[in-house]
Design an enzyme around this catalytic site. Structure first.
Site, PDB file in Angstrom:
ATOM      1  N   GLN A   1       0.829  -1.198   0.000  1.00  0.00           N
ATOM      2  CA  GLN A   1       0.000   0.000   0.000  1.00  0.00           C
ATOM      3  C   GLN A   1       0.868   1.255   0.000  1.00  0.00           C
ATOM      4  OE1 GLN A   1      -3.391  -0.478   3.019  1.00  0.00           O
ATOM      5  NE2 GLN A   1      -2.033  -2.167   3.574  1.00  0.00           N
TER       6      GLN A   1
ATOM      7  N   ASP B   1       6.265   4.831  -1.327  1.00  0.00           N
ATOM      8  CA  ASP B   1       7.606   5.379  -1.125  1.00  0.00           C
ATOM      9  C   ASP B   1       8.710   4.680  -1.919  1.00  0.00           C
ATOM     10  OD1 ASP B   1       8.034   2.955   0.373  1.00  0.00           O
ATOM     11  OD2 ASP B   1       7.163   3.938   2.116  1.00  0.00           O
TER      12      ASP B   1
ATOM     13  N   HIS C   1      -1.314   1.469  -4.527  1.00  0.00           N
ATOM     14  CA  HIS C   1      -1.665   2.885  -4.382  1.00  0.00           C
ATOM     15  C   HIS C   1      -0.770   3.796  -5.212  1.00  0.00           C
ATOM     16  CE1 HIS C   1      -3.740   2.023  -0.249  1.00  0.00           C
ATOM     17  NE2 HIS C   1      -4.491   1.695  -1.288  1.00  0.00           N
TER      18      HIS C   1
ATOM     19  N   CYS D   1       3.323  19.258 -17.304  1.00  0.00           N
ATOM     20  CA  CYS D   1       3.620  18.170 -18.229  1.00  0.00           C
ATOM     21  C   CYS D   1       4.657  18.615 -19.262  1.00  0.00           C
ATOM     22  CB  CYS D   1       2.341  17.731 -18.935  1.00  0.00           C
ATOM     23  SG  CYS D   1       2.555  16.348 -20.077  1.00  0.00           S
TER      24      CYS D   1
ATOM     25  N   THR E   1       0.683  -3.229   8.621  1.00  0.00           N
ATOM     26  CA  THR E   1      -0.543  -2.615   8.118  1.00  0.00           C
ATOM     27  C   THR E   1      -1.615  -2.620   9.200  1.00  0.00           C
ATOM     28  OG1 THR E   1      -2.292  -2.744   6.452  1.00  0.00           O
ATOM     29  CG2 THR E   1      -1.226  -4.800   7.051  1.00  0.00           C
TER      30      THR E   1
ATOM     31  N   CYS F   1       9.000  -4.686  12.689  1.00  0.00           N
ATOM     32  CA  CYS F   1       9.203  -5.603  11.560  1.00  0.00           C
ATOM     33  C   CYS F   1      10.688  -5.816  11.285  1.00  0.00           C
ATOM     34  CB  CYS F   1       8.527  -5.055  10.305  1.00  0.00           C
ATOM     35  SG  CYS F   1       6.744  -4.833  10.461  1.00  0.00           S
TER      36      CYS F   1
END
Length: 310
Positions: free
Chosen positions: A140, A143, A158, A207, A250, A293
């Site tokens: 999700q 980065d 995402h 752009c 998460t 983690c």
């Protein structure tokens, strides 16, 4: 445009990015099982047997690299929550403010490195690939820290903060410029007392396609927007094939990603949650490992004694 419906073998739901379930009010995840185990040896047995592992990652793993999650107490940029800025409506109303917010986040994300959790996943993928086994990361996060760590099998549901999309011609392009445009140089300070830069729209990122010059936006999925159906089809294929699932950092409250692991657990596949705290989905999983983690994943994904490399 309302949420679309995508029908595949196993996933039938309204799929959009949001903090609440797309199901009717009051609906809860009803699958429950005995209290999840924190026995690492038992998890390692399941890991040794798995041929197709899916890792679902969220903001928690990136927080360990020093990135703010914009959730919970103190989760503000200036006086706004992410949900106030990461919307099409906010961008239409004040593109300068939204670009300041994303410029701040881009610079933060450029400045940090993958942590030992990211690296453990990437090393595991490379090692198991040599054994004819597969690891797929569904993240999700926007980065690109999994990519920096060396992960190859990656679905960024995402999007990426280092890609832009033109609001006129629709072209998507990688963009790692720092700053992304001169007018944003030195802007984006997060302190509550900071005044908006109020950058004229013609000086915001534009752009570079020939004869276009349209206003660019971050190529990320904002709250209330549809997710890419092609990516969701790929996610569904991976979830249908996996024989072990890891849920890493998460909160299990952002949909539709919050449905992925319970969907896997519902068909009897072992699911292991690695998080700093329990979540609304914890009791639907077979394993739960509490703590950073970066500490738990290297042990969990280390080479097993039964592994052989051909």
């Amino acid at each position: 445009m309302g949420p679309f419906q995508i029908v595949s073998r196993r996933l039938v739901s309204q799929l959009y990015c949001g903090l609440k379930s797309p199901a009717a009010k009051g609906t809860k995840i009803c699958l429950t099982m005995a209290r999840p185990s924190s026995n690492m040896a038992n998890f390692r047995e399941a890991f040794a047997k798995a041929k197709h592992i899916v890792v679902i990652s969220g903001a928690g793993i990136s927080a360990e690299s020093g990135l703010p999650t914009f959730r919970g107490a103190g989760g503000y940029w200036r006086k706004w929550k992410a949900q106030d800025l990461a919307t099409p409506q906010a961008f239409a109303y004040n593109p300068s403010r939204v670009w300041e917010f994303y410029h701040y986040r881009r610079e933060m994300m450029r400045s940090v490195a993958p942590n030992s959790g990211h690296l453990a996943i990437a090393e595991c993928e490379a090692r198991l690939h040599k054994q004819g086994r597969r690891v797929m990361v569904i993240t999700q996060n926007i980065d690109e820290l999994h990519r920096k760590a060396g992960t190859k099998n990656l679905l960024e549901i995402h999007g990426s903060i280092f890609k832009t999309r033109c609001t006129s011609c629709g072209v998507v392009a990688e963009n790692h410029k720092s700053p992304i445009c001169p007018a944003l140089s030195g802007k984006g300070a997060p302190e509550p007392e900071t005044q908006d830069a109020t950058i004229p729209v013609e000086k915001l990122p534009r752009c570079e396609e020939a004869a276009c010059g349209g206003l660019l936006r971050p190529h990320v999925v904002w709250f209330g927007e549809n997710l890419d159906p092609a990516i969701l089809e790929a996610v569904d294929r991976e979830l249908a094939l996996c024989d072990l699932c890891l849920v890493v950092g998460t909160s299990s409250v952002v949909y539709p990603a919050a449905m992925f692991a319970p969907q896997v657990s519902a068909r009897g596949v072992p699911v292991a949650e690695f998080n700093m705290e329990t979540t609304p989905a914890t009791n639907t999983f077979r394993f739960h490992f509490q703590g950073p983690c970066g500490r738990t994943l290297p042990e969990a994904l280390a080479p097993h004694e039964t592994e052989t490399v051909s």
